[in-house]
Scaffold this motif. Structure first.
Motif, mmCIF file in Angstrom:
data_model
loop_
_atom_site.group_PDB
_atom_site.id
_atom_site.type_symbol
_atom_site.label_atom_id
_atom_site.label_comp_id
_atom_site.label_asym_id
_atom_site.label_seq_id
_atom_site.Cartn_x
_atom_site.Cartn_y
_atom_site.Cartn_z
ATOM 1 N N ALA A 7 40.635 50.266 47.995
ATOM 2 C CA ALA A 7 39.396 49.936 47.288
ATOM 3 C C ALA A 7 39.618 50.226 45.812
ATOM 4 C CB ALA A 7 38.243 50.771 47.837
ATOM 5 N N VAL A 55 39.616 45.676 48.622
ATOM 6 C CA VAL A 55 38.202 45.412 48.348
ATOM 7 C C VAL A 55 37.821 46.010 47.003
ATOM 8 C CG1 VAL A 55 37.619 45.392 50.809
ATOM 9 C CG2 VAL A 55 37.411 47.510 49.480
ATOM 10 N N SER A 56 36.644 45.623 46.536
ATOM 11 C CA SER A 56 36.141 46.087 45.254
ATOM 12 C C SER A 56 35.356 47.385 45.412
ATOM 13 C CB SER A 56 35.234 44.999 44.671
ATOM 14 O OG SER A 56 34.671 45.426 43.461
ATOM 15 N N SER A 57 35.576 48.315 44.488
ATOM 16 C CA SER A 57 34.896 49.611 44.533
ATOM 17 C C SER A 57 34.917 50.204 43.132
ATOM 18 C CB SER A 57 35.623 50.530 45.517
ATOM 19 O OG SER A 57 35.335 51.882 45.269
ATOM 20 N N GLU A 58 33.938 51.023 42.804
ATOM 21 C CA GLU A 58 33.955 51.651 41.475
ATOM 22 C C GLU A 58 35.073 52.667 41.345
ATOM 23 O OE1 GLU A 58 30.090 53.186 40.288
ATOM 24 O OE2 GLU A 58 29.148 51.451 41.220
#
Lengths: 321, 321
Positions: free
Chosen positions: B102, B136-139
């Motif tokens: 992520a 995946v996208s994550s901060e």
């Protein structure tokens, strides 16, 4: 029973790593496929025919789920379901999941307990165990699940075996999760069955092994949408696939929701992902097992068509992501 | 060869999910244990004796690694090493890792490529494949790795089998990672061997199977520190363990670093984690295999002692975390 941790434990930071892992994995009844459960350096799981099927998916808060739209139980349920569906889509029987959980230190133990309960409930429905886990601190809530499965001597069903002349069939719901997402996106919370389908999909795990035994030539779980995922089979197998809308059931509930929201329910069925139905190809109609619905055919060529034509979204359709 | 992605690809958001997964897992030579590599719903990996060993660990940027202290290659290396060490500590031979990644959308593809290269390099050193992944996208940058291993008919070595009268032995480095972390914490970058030991530990993977074949009664990988991890064996086995400092080698490099930083290098050896050495118990001195160093004994009772006494950190010692 998790008697070593207090019921009102506050935040995960207060509870500490060992107690968290214990909370996530400990003290639950493991299925027979778990040879060694949580608590050691690694778990040991049955892989009866000398092969193990394994897949990893990651879910991120705000990207893959929202805690104002789903309960913690539903989030845990979904994290396990999307992974076990991948294992089933190979023709394997789910055996175990391992969970990597990164969460902010101020996350409540209540939230973690909810996620854990949802994971165990869905894993148990699939007859799999939660055999390992790691809980760490992170600014973002990230749930990474690895699912394991056992082929039990069956041939794995990849995406690459579809042949011209095969029929295409599906088992499980299509479009329900997309309809539920559309409902939630408009600020509604019902109909519950549709919303629940988005929050906590229930893939037909046993249909994977069933399809393998019936002679399925290719299989995939519908996570991106029926047409997109049949596209993966089309590319991997080097074939064309045509879906016939007269064979596609559009459930009355989806029709009702579509009417209420001014949307085309058939579009949800054709393109909505996250229901984790299984789509597979079979040598002929007689091989399609009970519980599966034939929806199309495999031909020479390439690409996926609907009633012989490239699919176009309804006019004015707004993609939701 | 990853010819389908441009060399100057910018950020992961620009590259897109399918290309990212391809970049992480695609086009590499898989070991013989990989029966089906990345690209389908799930991978298939050898589990030759009908059992698979599996473990998951999660690493978070800012918590488990710092990209100003380690290169992306070292981060990928470490993420794989800490997981494969868990598999080795069961007496299993590493076969595969699955990676859940992520990362913020603005993460550069160069960074991802570096992490991937480090993962593949260390997995290859262990003769394992990177068989699956999800990006995946994550901060927050979160790396979740699941490692799989094959017991090849050997008995698994848990933490619970140590018996009074056994001897305790270790294989691999102790205290090096802690010394490296101390060096980095003071703003230094050398000595390189010590700093590298922290950034990219090299667990002795083959020593796990070796110990099992030699009759090890209990085993663990030293991730929390020698005394802490022997404590886990002590609790699980219901025995007391005594470590003898006259048997503990303190490498001259650690002595030099300790002198330079005004720290006790023996404290690093006894309590420093993250080197992922293996610690095991054996029925007697003659069972301790080549390459392992005997460092203590197992007795009736409970707890871990050093030279017969509870261990106390040197006066003025500052814990680094």
């Amino acid at each position: 029973m998790r008697s070593d941790t207090p019921d009102q434990a506050g935040t995960v930071a207060e509870l500490g790593e060992f107690n968290l892992i214990q909370r996530l994995t400990g003290g639950r009844a493991q299925p027979p496929s778990t040879l060694l459960g949580p608590g050691d350096d690694a778990a040991i799981v049955v892989a009866s025919d000398g092969r193990v099927v394994a897949s990893t998916d990651v879910l991120v808060e705000g990207v893959h789920f929202r805690l104002d739209w789903s309960t913690p139980e539903q989030v845990g349920h979904k994290a396990v379901a999307v992974n076990l569906a991948d294992v089933a889509a190979m023709g394997a029987t789910p055996t175990a999941v391992l969970v990597g959980l990164a969460c902010p230190p101020e996350t409540t133990v209540e939230l973690l307990d909810g996620i854990t309960a949802g994971m165990w409930k869905e894993a148990t429905r699939a007859r799999a165990g939660v055999v390992g886990g790691d809980v760490v601190s992170s600014e973002t809530l990230v749930i990474s699940v690895t699912a394991l499965g056992d082929l039990q001597g069956r041939q794995p069903v990849t995406r690459a075996g579809a042949l011209a002349g095969d029929v295409v069939a599906v088992c499980g719901r299509l479009g329900w999760s997309a309809a539920g997402l559309a409902v939630l996106g408009r600020g509604f919370r019902s109909p519950v069955t549709v919303v629940s389908a988005h929050r906590a999909p229930e893939p037909p795990y046993e249909a994977g092994a069933q399809a393998s035994l019936a002679g399925a030539t290719a299989m995939i779980d519908v996570s991106d949408g029926l047409l997109a995922d049949l596209g993966h089979i089309s590319v991997a197998s080097g074939v064309a696939i045509d879906v016939r809308t007269d064979l596609l059931e559009v459930n009355q509930r989806l029709v009702d929701v579509g009417t209420a929201l001014g949307a085309d329910p058939r579009h949800w069925v054709l393109t909505g992902g996250e229901d984790h139905a299984l789509a597979a190809t079979f040598p002929g109609p007689s091989e399609v097992p009970e519980g599966w619905v034939t929806i199309g055919t495999v031909r020479r060529g390439e690409g996926v068509t609907v009633d012989g034509r490239p699919y176009e979204a309804p006019a004015g359709w707004q993609h939701w992501r």
